[in-house]
Design a protein around this motif. Structure first.
Motif, PDB file in Angstrom:
ATOM      1  N   MET A   1      -2.034   8.335   0.348  1.00 40.87           N
ATOM      2  CA  MET A   1      -1.909   7.610  -0.619  1.00 40.87           C
ATOM      3  C   MET A   1      -2.536   6.151  -0.198  1.00 40.87           C
ATOM      4  O   MET A   1      -2.249   6.128   0.917  1.00 40.87           O
ATOM      5  CB  MET A   1      -0.468   7.177  -1.119  1.00 40.87           C
ATOM      6  CG  MET A   1       0.174   8.298  -2.414  1.00 40.87           C
ATOM      7  SD  MET A   1       1.778   7.585  -2.759  1.00 40.87           S
ATOM      8  CE  MET A   1       2.018   8.795  -3.695  1.00 40.87           C
ATOM      9  N   SER A   2      -3.216   5.507  -1.218  1.00 42.29           N
ATOM     10  CA  SER A   2      -3.798   4.255  -0.767  1.00 42.29           C
ATOM     11  C   SER A   2      -3.169   3.070  -1.643  1.00 42.29           C
ATOM     12  O   SER A   2      -2.357   3.273  -2.490  1.00 42.29           O
ATOM     13  CB  SER A   2      -5.179   4.040  -0.806  1.00 42.29           C
ATOM     14  OG  SER A   2      -5.819   4.434  -2.066  1.00 42.29           O
ATOM     15  N   THR A   3      -3.504   1.960  -1.312  1.00 42.56           N
ATOM     16  CA  THR A   3      -3.073   0.852  -2.360  1.00 42.56           C
ATOM     17  C   THR A   3      -3.435   1.246  -3.831  1.00 42.56           C
ATOM     18  O   THR A   3      -4.686   1.436  -3.937  1.00 42.56           O
ATOM     19  CB  THR A   3      -3.867  -0.577  -1.630  1.00 42.56           C
ATOM     20  OG1 THR A   3      -3.137  -0.944  -0.413  1.00 42.56           O
ATOM     21  CG2 THR A   3      -3.069  -1.802  -2.532  1.00 42.56           C
ATOM     22  N   LEU A   4      -2.323   0.677  -4.577  1.00 41.45           N
ATOM     23  CA  LEU A   4      -2.565   0.887  -5.952  1.00 41.45           C
ATOM     24  C   LEU A   4      -2.772  -0.487  -6.294  1.00 41.45           C
ATOM     25  O   LEU A   4      -1.803  -1.229  -6.333  1.00 41.45           O
ATOM     26  CB  LEU A   4      -1.627   1.806  -6.677  1.00 41.45           C
ATOM     27  CG  LEU A   4      -1.725   2.126  -8.150  1.00 41.45           C
ATOM     28  CD1 LEU A   4      -2.885   2.846  -8.334  1.00 41.45           C
ATOM     29  CD2 LEU A   4      -0.564   2.613  -8.611  1.00 41.45           C
ATOM     30  N   ARG A   5      -3.697  -0.867  -7.531  1.00 43.18           N
ATOM     31  CA  ARG A   5      -3.842  -1.979  -8.267  1.00 43.18           C
ATOM     32  C   ARG A   5      -3.336  -1.671  -9.702  1.00 43.18           C
ATOM     33  O   ARG A   5      -4.017  -1.044 -10.293  1.00 43.18           O
ATOM     34  CB  ARG A   5      -5.081  -2.754  -8.046  1.00 43.18           C
ATOM     35  CG  ARG A   5      -5.327  -3.808  -8.971  1.00 43.18           C
ATOM     36  CD  ARG A   5      -6.680  -4.868  -8.582  1.00 43.18           C
ATOM     37  NE  ARG A   5      -6.337  -5.199  -7.060  1.00 43.18           N
ATOM     38  CZ  ARG A   5      -7.102  -6.319  -6.621  1.00 43.18           C
ATOM     39  NH1 ARG A   5      -8.379  -6.300  -7.424  1.00 43.18           N
ATOM     40  NH2 ARG A   5      -7.064  -6.640  -5.697  1.00 43.18           N
ATOM     41  N   VAL A   6      -2.477  -2.363 -10.031  1.00 44.48           N
ATOM     42  CA  VAL A   6      -1.766  -2.263 -11.424  1.00 44.48           C
ATOM     43  C   VAL A   6      -1.702  -3.647 -12.242  1.00 44.48           C
ATOM     44  O   VAL A   6      -1.474  -4.504 -11.872  1.00 44.48           O
ATOM     45  CB  VAL A   6      -0.453  -1.771 -11.236  1.00 44.48           C
ATOM     46  CG1 VAL A   6       0.249  -1.191 -12.712  1.00 44.48           C
ATOM     47  CG2 VAL A   6      -0.273  -0.358 -10.426  1.00 44.48           C
ATOM     48  N   LEU A   7      -2.269  -3.419 -13.405  1.00 43.35           N
ATOM     49  CA  LEU A   7      -2.127  -4.538 -14.411  1.00 43.35           C
ATOM     50  C   LEU A   7      -0.938  -4.343 -15.262  1.00 43.35           C
ATOM     51  O   LEU A   7      -0.845  -3.089 -15.829  1.00 43.35           O
ATOM     52  CB  LEU A   7      -3.499  -4.543 -15.298  1.00 43.35           C
ATOM     53  CG  LEU A   7      -3.125  -5.449 -16.683  1.00 43.35           C
ATOM     54  CD1 LEU A   7      -3.046  -6.864 -16.332  1.00 43.35           C
ATOM     55  CD2 LEU A   7      -4.628  -5.359 -17.225  1.00 43.35           C
ATOM     56  N   GLY A   8       0.092  -5.061 -15.141  1.00 40.36           N
ATOM     57  CA  GLY A   8       1.302  -5.213 -16.242  1.00 40.36           C
ATOM     58  C   GLY A   8       0.939  -5.877 -17.296  1.00 40.36           C
ATOM     59  O   GLY A   8       0.397  -7.030 -16.977  1.00 40.36           O
ATOM     60  N   ILE A   9       1.179  -5.511 -18.495  1.00 38.22           N
ATOM     61  CA  ILE A   9       1.037  -6.405 -19.694  1.00 38.22           C
ATOM     62  C   ILE A   9       2.493  -6.201 -20.374  1.00 38.22           C
ATOM     63  O   ILE A   9       2.953  -5.406 -20.928  1.00 38.22           O
ATOM     64  CB  ILE A   9      -0.110  -5.963 -20.584  1.00 38.22           C
ATOM     65  CG1 ILE A   9      -1.334  -6.006 -20.088  1.00 38.22           C
ATOM     66  CG2 ILE A   9      -0.106  -6.692 -21.862  1.00 38.22           C
ATOM     67  CD1 ILE A   9      -2.507  -4.984 -20.646  1.00 38.22           C
ATOM     68  N   ASP A  10       2.943  -7.618 -20.632  1.00 37.08           N
ATOM     69  CA  ASP A  10       4.198  -7.867 -21.567  1.00 37.08           C
ATOM     70  C   ASP A  10       3.285  -8.318 -23.065  1.00 37.08           C
ATOM     71  O   ASP A  10       3.139  -9.659 -23.069  1.00 37.08           O
ATOM     72  CB  ASP A  10       4.793  -8.930 -20.885  1.00 37.08           C
ATOM     73  CG  ASP A  10       6.271  -9.357 -21.863  1.00 37.08           C
ATOM     74  OD1 ASP A  10       6.621  -8.255 -22.415  1.00 37.08           O
ATOM     75  OD2 ASP A  10       6.681 -10.370 -21.707  1.00 37.08           O
ATOM     76  N   PRO A  11       3.264  -7.461 -23.834  1.00 32.79           N
ATOM     77  CA  PRO A  11       2.504  -7.894 -24.949  1.00 32.79           C
ATOM     78  C   PRO A  11       3.349  -8.775 -26.056  1.00 32.79           C
ATOM     79  O   PRO A  11       4.386  -8.845 -26.121  1.00 32.79           O
ATOM     80  CB  PRO A  11       2.354  -6.337 -25.796  1.00 32.79           C
ATOM     81  CG  PRO A  11       3.485  -5.534 -25.212  1.00 32.79           C
ATOM     82  CD  PRO A  11       4.085  -6.110 -23.807  1.00 32.79           C
ATOM     83  N   GLY A  12       2.550  -9.651 -26.541  1.00 33.99           N
ATOM     84  CA  GLY A  12       3.072 -10.576 -27.668  1.00 33.99           C
ATOM     85  C   GLY A  12       1.945 -11.169 -28.168  1.00 33.99           C
ATOM     86  O   GLY A  12       0.834 -11.278 -27.673  1.00 33.99           O
ATOM     87  N   LEU A  13       2.016 -11.619 -29.481  1.00 35.46           N
ATOM     88  CA  LEU A  13       0.898 -12.051 -30.071  1.00 35.46           C
ATOM     89  C   LEU A  13       0.657 -13.673 -29.982  1.00 35.46           C
ATOM     90  O   LEU A  13      -0.381 -14.408 -29.572  1.00 35.46           O
ATOM     91  CB  LEU A  13       0.775 -12.314 -31.732  1.00 35.46           C
ATOM     92  CG  LEU A  13       0.251 -10.986 -32.347  1.00 35.46           C
ATOM     93  CD1 LEU A  13       0.141 -11.003 -33.681  1.00 35.46           C
ATOM     94  CD2 LEU A  13      -1.233 -10.832 -31.984  1.00 35.46           C
ATOM     95  N   THR A  14       1.840 -14.370 -29.684  1.00 33.47           N
ATOM     96  CA  THR A  14       1.852 -15.733 -29.153  1.00 33.47           C
ATOM     97  C   THR A  14       1.615 -15.949 -27.766  1.00 33.47           C
ATOM     98  O   THR A  14       0.888 -16.794 -27.285  1.00 33.47           O
ATOM     99  CB  THR A  14       3.191 -16.511 -29.671  1.00 33.47           C
ATOM    100  OG1 THR A  14       3.320 -16.495 -31.013  1.00 33.47           O
ATOM    101  CG2 THR A  14       3.195 -17.810 -29.286  1.00 33.47           C
ATOM    102  N   ARG A  15       2.396 -15.218 -27.022  1.00 32.55           N
ATOM    103  CA  ARG A  15       2.276 -15.323 -25.458  1.00 32.55           C
ATOM    104  C   ARG A  15       2.157 -13.746 -25.183  1.00 32.55           C
ATOM    105  O   ARG A  15       3.169 -12.855 -25.169  1.00 32.55           O
ATOM    106  CB  ARG A  15       3.457 -15.899 -24.865  1.00 32.55           C
ATOM    107  CG  ARG A  15       3.468 -17.326 -25.138  1.00 32.55           C
ATOM    108  CD  ARG A  15       4.760 -18.029 -24.304  1.00 32.55           C
ATOM    109  NE  ARG A  15       6.125 -17.315 -24.515  1.00 32.55           N
ATOM    110  CZ  ARG A  15       6.891 -17.184 -25.641  1.00 32.55           C
ATOM    111  NH1 ARG A  15       6.701 -17.960 -26.575  1.00 32.55           N
ATOM    112  NH2 ARG A  15       7.930 -16.656 -25.339  1.00 32.55           N
ATOM    113  N   CYS A  16       1.143 -13.414 -24.441  1.00 36.42           N
ATOM    114  CA  CYS A  16       0.795 -12.225 -24.023  1.00 36.42           C
ATOM    115  C   CYS A  16       0.818 -12.144 -22.220  1.00 36.42           C
ATOM    116  O   CYS A  16      -0.135 -12.736 -21.873  1.00 36.42           O
ATOM    117  CB  CYS A  16      -0.340 -11.252 -24.325  1.00 36.42           C
ATOM    118  SG  CYS A  16      -0.703  -9.848 -23.773  1.00 36.42           S
ATOM    119  N   GLY A  17       2.010 -11.863 -21.643  1.00 34.13           N
ATOM    120  CA  GLY A  17       1.922 -11.746 -20.070  1.00 34.13           C
ATOM    121  C   GLY A  17       1.192 -10.733 -19.316  1.00 34.13           C
ATOM    122  O   GLY A  17       1.179  -9.764 -19.819  1.00 34.13           O
ATOM    123  N   VAL A  18       0.215 -11.195 -18.448  1.00 39.26           N
ATOM    124  CA  VAL A  18      -0.458 -10.302 -17.651  1.00 39.26           C
ATOM    125  C   VAL A  18      -0.225 -10.582 -16.059  1.00 39.26           C
ATOM    126  O   VAL A  18      -0.337 -11.537 -15.883  1.00 39.26           O
ATOM    127  CB  VAL A  18      -1.932 -10.502 -17.965  1.00 39.26           C
ATOM    128  CG1 VAL A  18      -2.369  -9.876 -19.441  1.00 39.26           C
ATOM    129  CG2 VAL A  18      -2.483 -11.864 -17.876  1.00 39.26           C
TER     130      VAL A  18
END
Length: 187
Positions: A1-18
């Motif tokens: 296993m190697s390093t894993l790059r993950v994008l997390g997204i907290d969905p929303g129309l006014t504020r969408c966290g990434v």
């Protein structure tokens, strides 16, 4: 296993966290990027979704994640909030799929359990643990940004068998998460 790059997204129309994190096989992690994509409630829904899509595309282009984790939409009393969250979630999942990036959805309680060891943790507890895990000097703000980072960590930590770090093993939250996963497989 190697390093894993993950994008997390907290969905929303006014504020969408990434939030983008790199997670090593020993489950140590480092911050790559965190932000919030914003749209105005005064704009039409299609325009707002286009702004969210543009922001997510920019993160995908700049940071090339190997996986995308999105908060799973859950029932709330406010139907318009659920619809807006579901629409933003659909945009995020579609953009990742268009690029052939594996996706997953995680419930808020799964994410809280993974990061804090407790599925009903408060927002401040999640922010505090994310800051500790990523060795940040300050709590990630706003909460949407912290939630996105927590989603990315949760997803990365679920990617297979638990591998203890040679220098000290798992954190209490990671042990709690591994125990919860074992119990759920038995059920």
């Amino acid at each position: 296993m190697s390093t894993l790059r993950v994008l997390g997204i907290d969905p929303g129309l006014t504020r969408c966290g990434v939030g983008v994190v790199d997670v090593n096989p020993n489950r140590t992690a480092s911050l790559v990027h965190v932000g919030v994509i914003r749209s105005s409630p005064d704009d039409e829904p299609g325009v707002r979704l286009a702004l969210i899509a543009q922001g997510i595309r920019g993160v995908l282009d700049e940071f090339s994640p190997e996986a995308v984790a999105v908060e799973r939409v859950f029932a709330q009393h406010n139907k318009s909030t659920v619809m807006a969250t579901a629409q933003a979630s659909g945009v995020a999942l579609m953009l990742a799929a268009e690029r052939g990036i594996p996706t997953a959805t995680h419930t808020p309680s799964e994410v809280k359990a993974a990061v804090t060891g407790y599925g009903n943790a408060e927002k401040l507890q999640v922010q505090t643990m994310v800051a500790r895990v990523l060795r940040l000097d300050e709590l990630p703000k706003p909460a949407d940004a912290a939630d996105a980072l927590a989603l990315a960590l949760c997803h990365a930590w679920r990617r297979g068998p638990v591998v203890a770090a040679a220098s000290g093993g798992l954190t209490p939250a990671q042990r709690a998460w591994a125990d919860a996963e074992r119990r759920s497989r038995r059920a």
